[in-house]
Design an enzyme around this catalytic site. Sequence first.
Site, PDB file in Angstrom:
ATOM      1  N   ARG A 146       0.852  -1.228  -0.078  1.00 45.87           N
ATOM      2  CA  ARG A 146       0.100   0.043  -0.082  1.00 45.87           C
ATOM      3  C   ARG A 146       0.906   1.061   0.157  1.00 45.87           C
ATOM      4  O   ARG A 146       1.960   1.082   0.303  1.00 45.87           O
ATOM      5  CB  ARG A 146      -0.909  -0.056   1.206  1.00 45.87           C
ATOM      6  CG  ARG A 146      -1.973  -1.171   1.307  1.00 45.87           C
ATOM      7  CD  ARG A 146      -2.569  -1.173   2.522  1.00 45.87           C
ATOM      8  NE  ARG A 146      -3.288  -2.476   2.556  1.00 45.87           N
ATOM      9  CZ  ARG A 146      -3.659  -2.986   3.621  1.00 45.87           C
ATOM     10  NH1 ARG A 146      -3.221  -2.710   4.970  1.00 45.87           N
ATOM     11  NH2 ARG A 146      -4.472  -4.129   3.891  1.00 45.87           N
ATOM     12  N   ARG A 186     -12.816  -9.452   1.340  1.00 49.16           N
ATOM     13  CA  ARG A 186     -12.331  -9.501   2.806  1.00 49.16           C
ATOM     14  C   ARG A 186     -13.617  -9.460   3.572  1.00 49.16           C
ATOM     15  O   ARG A 186     -13.791 -10.212   4.590  1.00 49.16           O
ATOM     16  CB  ARG A 186     -11.521  -7.902   2.956  1.00 49.16           C
ATOM     17  CG  ARG A 186     -10.259  -8.129   2.479  1.00 49.16           C
ATOM     18  CD  ARG A 186      -9.274  -6.797   2.551  1.00 49.16           C
ATOM     19  NE  ARG A 186      -8.069  -7.355   1.861  1.00 49.16           N
ATOM     20  CZ  ARG A 186      -6.628  -7.200   2.431  1.00 49.16           C
ATOM     21  NH1 ARG A 186      -6.778  -6.859   3.923  1.00 49.16           N
ATOM     22  NH2 ARG A 186      -5.657  -7.550   2.000  1.00 49.16           N
ATOM     23  N   ARG A 208     -10.992   3.178   5.689  1.00 52.47           N
ATOM     24  CA  ARG A 208      -9.425   3.048   5.732  1.00 52.47           C
ATOM     25  C   ARG A 208      -8.860   3.446   4.205  1.00 52.47           C
ATOM     26  O   ARG A 208      -7.978   3.954   3.964  1.00 52.47           O
ATOM     27  CB  ARG A 208      -9.152   1.740   5.850  1.00 52.47           C
ATOM     28  CG  ARG A 208      -7.382   1.299   6.284  1.00 52.47           C
ATOM     29  CD  ARG A 208      -7.001   0.264   6.960  1.00 52.47           C
ATOM     30  NE  ARG A 208      -7.382  -0.841   5.950  1.00 52.47           N
ATOM     31  CZ  ARG A 208      -7.209  -2.221   6.213  1.00 52.47           C
ATOM     32  NH1 ARG A 208      -6.809  -2.493   7.447  1.00 52.47           N
ATOM     33  NH2 ARG A 208      -7.058  -3.314   5.487  1.00 52.47           N
TER      34      ARG A 208
HETATM   35  P1  ADP Z   1      -6.680  -4.510  10.581  1.00 49.52           P
HETATM   36  O1  ADP Z   1      -5.265  -4.264  10.890  1.00 49.52           O
HETATM   37  O2  ADP Z   1      -7.383  -5.383  11.514  1.00 49.52           O
HETATM   38  O3  ADP Z   1      -6.936  -4.756   9.200  1.00 49.52           O
HETATM   39  P2  ADP Z   1      -6.824  -1.441  11.049  1.00 49.52           P
HETATM   40  O4  ADP Z   1      -5.988  -1.328  12.180  1.00 49.52           O
HETATM   41  O5  ADP Z   1      -6.083  -1.074   9.585  1.00 49.52           O
HETATM   42  O6  ADP Z   1      -7.485  -2.917  10.911  1.00 49.52           O
HETATM   43  O7  ADP Z   1      -8.004  -0.768  11.324  1.00 49.52           O
HETATM   44  C1  ADP Z   1      -8.871  -0.510  10.176  1.00 49.52           C
HETATM   45  C2  ADP Z   1      -9.340   0.841  10.211  1.00 49.52           C
HETATM   46  O8  ADP Z   1     -10.486   0.933  11.303  1.00 49.52           O
HETATM   47  C3  ADP Z   1      -8.519   2.078  10.354  1.00 49.52           C
HETATM   48  O9  ADP Z   1      -8.684   3.156   9.529  1.00 49.52           O
HETATM   49  C4  ADP Z   1      -8.500   2.487  11.987  1.00 49.52           C
HETATM   50  O10 ADP Z   1      -8.086   3.638  12.052  1.00 49.52           O
HETATM   51  C5  ADP Z   1     -10.022   2.106  12.355  1.00 49.52           C
HETATM   52  N1  ADP Z   1     -10.339   1.532  13.546  1.00 49.52           N
HETATM   53  C6  ADP Z   1      -9.529   0.811  14.268  1.00 49.52           C
HETATM   54  N2  ADP Z   1     -10.202   0.628  15.681  1.00 49.52           N
HETATM   55  C7  ADP Z   1     -11.435   1.126  15.629  1.00 49.52           C
HETATM   56  C8  ADP Z   1     -12.448   1.469  16.440  1.00 49.52           C
HETATM   57  N3  ADP Z   1     -12.453   0.783  17.742  1.00 49.52           N
HETATM   58  N4  ADP Z   1     -13.366   2.351  16.091  1.00 49.52           N
HETATM   59  C9  ADP Z   1     -13.316   3.072  14.856  1.00 49.52           C
HETATM   60  N5  ADP Z   1     -12.597   2.871  14.115  1.00 49.52           N
HETATM   61  C10 ADP Z   1     -11.392   1.907  14.394  1.00 49.52           C
HETATM   62  P1  5GP Z   2      -3.603  -7.001   4.919  1.00 46.13           P
HETATM   63  O1  5GP Z   2      -3.349  -7.426   3.543  1.00 46.13           O
HETATM   64  O2  5GP Z   2      -4.512  -6.486   5.141  1.00 46.13           O
HETATM   65  O3  5GP Z   2      -2.192  -6.490   5.523  1.00 46.13           O
HETATM   66  O4  5GP Z   2      -3.537  -8.601   5.837  1.00 46.13           O
HETATM   67  C1  5GP Z   2      -4.585  -9.394   5.573  1.00 46.13           C
HETATM   68  C2  5GP Z   2      -4.577 -10.733   6.399  1.00 46.13           C
HETATM   69  O5  5GP Z   2      -3.416 -11.326   6.413  1.00 46.13           O
HETATM   70  C3  5GP Z   2      -4.677 -10.088   7.848  1.00 46.13           C
HETATM   71  O6  5GP Z   2      -5.765 -11.018   8.515  1.00 46.13           O
HETATM   72  C4  5GP Z   2      -3.570 -10.345   8.469  1.00 46.13           C
HETATM   73  O7  5GP Z   2      -3.662 -10.722   9.990  1.00 46.13           O
HETATM   74  C5  5GP Z   2      -3.063 -11.768   7.716  1.00 46.13           C
HETATM   75  N1  5GP Z   2      -1.531 -11.866   7.655  1.00 46.13           N
HETATM   76  C6  5GP Z   2      -0.685 -10.927   7.838  1.00 46.13           C
HETATM   77  N2  5GP Z   2       0.679 -11.454   7.870  1.00 46.13           N
HETATM   78  C7  5GP Z   2       0.361 -12.851   7.756  1.00 46.13           C
HETATM   79  C8  5GP Z   2       1.304 -13.906   8.098  1.00 46.13           C
HETATM   80  O8  5GP Z   2       2.438 -13.751   8.072  1.00 46.13           O
HETATM   81  N3  5GP Z   2       0.653 -14.849   8.066  1.00 46.13           N
HETATM   82  C9  5GP Z   2      -0.593 -15.251   8.027  1.00 46.13           C
HETATM   83  N4  5GP Z   2      -1.141 -16.357   8.163  1.00 46.13           N
HETATM   84  N5  5GP Z   2      -1.431 -14.398   8.052  1.00 46.13           N
HETATM   85  C10 5GP Z   2      -1.120 -13.268   7.838  1.00 46.13           C
END
Ligand code: ADP
Ligand code: 5GP
Length: 386
Positions: A173, A277, A266
């Site tokens: 990203r 997703r 996001r």
């Molecule tokens: P993940 O790592 O699980 O994919 P992120 O941490 O990137 O998710 O969070 C996704 C989006 O949701 C981000 O824009 C983040 O700022 C927002 N976010 C995370 N926790 C909360 C919450 N408790 N309430 C509202 N927005 C949240």
């Molecule tokens: P993102 O593409 O949003 O970064 O991640 C997508 C998903 O892949 C998330 O659920 C994250 O937890 C999972 N993921 C990230 N790294 C790993 C990894 O090393 N192993 C596995 N099994 N899942 C991962």
Amino acid sequence: MGEAPAFLVDELQDGPVNGYELKNGSCKTTTTIGDKTYVITGADDGTLSIEVQIFDRNLGEWVHPTVLGIKPMSCKGHSTVLLEDRILILKKGSKPNDQIWFLEVDTPYVRQQRKISGSEVVAWSKGVIGNAEKPVVISGPSGVGKGTLITMLMQEFPSMFGFSVSHTTRAPRNIEEDGVHYHFTEKSVMEKEIKNGKFLEFASVHGNLYGTSVEAVEMVADAGKRCILDIDVQGARSVRASSLEAIFIFICPPSMKELEKRLRDRGTEKEEQILKRLRNAEAEIEQGKSSQIFDFILYNDNLEECYEKLKKLLGLDSFITAPLKSAAPREINLPMDFSVSKTDDKIIINCISSGLEKESNNFRITLDISSLKGGAPGRTRGLELS
Ligand code: ADP
Ligand code: 5GP
């Protein structure tokens, strides 16, 4: 079919402990377990890795094993000690954190890998004095807030936690940096590395390959920090089944509607990826809640409240910013010259000092191996010094 070399038959009485230096400066040891003799050879220039060959005494031929894990670099000689299902290797003239290694020859991990590959397998694992804090595995559907919570934890406790940087075949990203957020890689490269045993776990997630390398977790532990893994449910299941002891936490969204809002807000995924997703999220939540993989389930509704709960279950709720006791692993520093013996659960290393008053400067290190933990595909921990 090859012939048993002379040193296997005549020159070396291989016993529970041995070390044998050859005239050309390389070092060869032989260790026999059942009908197999493991020949471990290191050159003395330190540029090549220590190699393993197996001689099958029953068949009278050499077997070429698949060698998993990072191999130790060769050194100024080594000694080996047989411990039931693995061979302890003590290296001479290596850096302090590079002196204890294990060659696993019949551990559960090696047996499992042998079954998968259908061929002979051995696996290297580096030995570490003491124990590291249990890693924390965090799973949950995409967009639930895992990354946000992990960032908060790492910012509040920078010297306590380290992030396991995964490998992925998905495109970076805008704000993502290679080596920081992920190691971005090619599918063919990653598939080859998976075959070579580089990964603790891997899974296909939302159409891309993701995996945690053994090195990613060990680098954090070696720095004396507690490792945080952000991985999907399949990955969490694999880690649960591995030798890595960890705490498993599943993060749930308050509702699917809120999850969708977070993913859309996001703004990092295209519509097709968002829909994929969200579709996968339902199954992930179902498995997260019911699979017995996770020790704790946290609902991330109000972010601050969820973060406080996360800290509480990691024992950090009443944490006052007192200086942290370093959890950095201790090291042994073996001299160039030593001999080794074994008694029950202890390895006695008699170190011969290079000082002038040789005898009076000699010392002894006892290595307690009664509480060995972990092992391939990661480090072997739990070694104690006295
Ligand atoms: P993940 O790592 O699980 O994919 P992120 O941490 O990137 O998710 O969070 C996704 C989006 O949701 C981000 O824009 C983040 O700022 C927002 N976010 C995370 N926790 C909360 C919450 N408790 N309430 C509202 N927005 C949240
Ligand atoms: P993102 O593409 O949003 O970064 O991640 C997508 C998903 O892949 C998330 O659920 C994250 O937890 C999972 N993921 C990230 N790294 C790993 C990894 O090393 N192993 C596995 N099994 N899942 C991962």
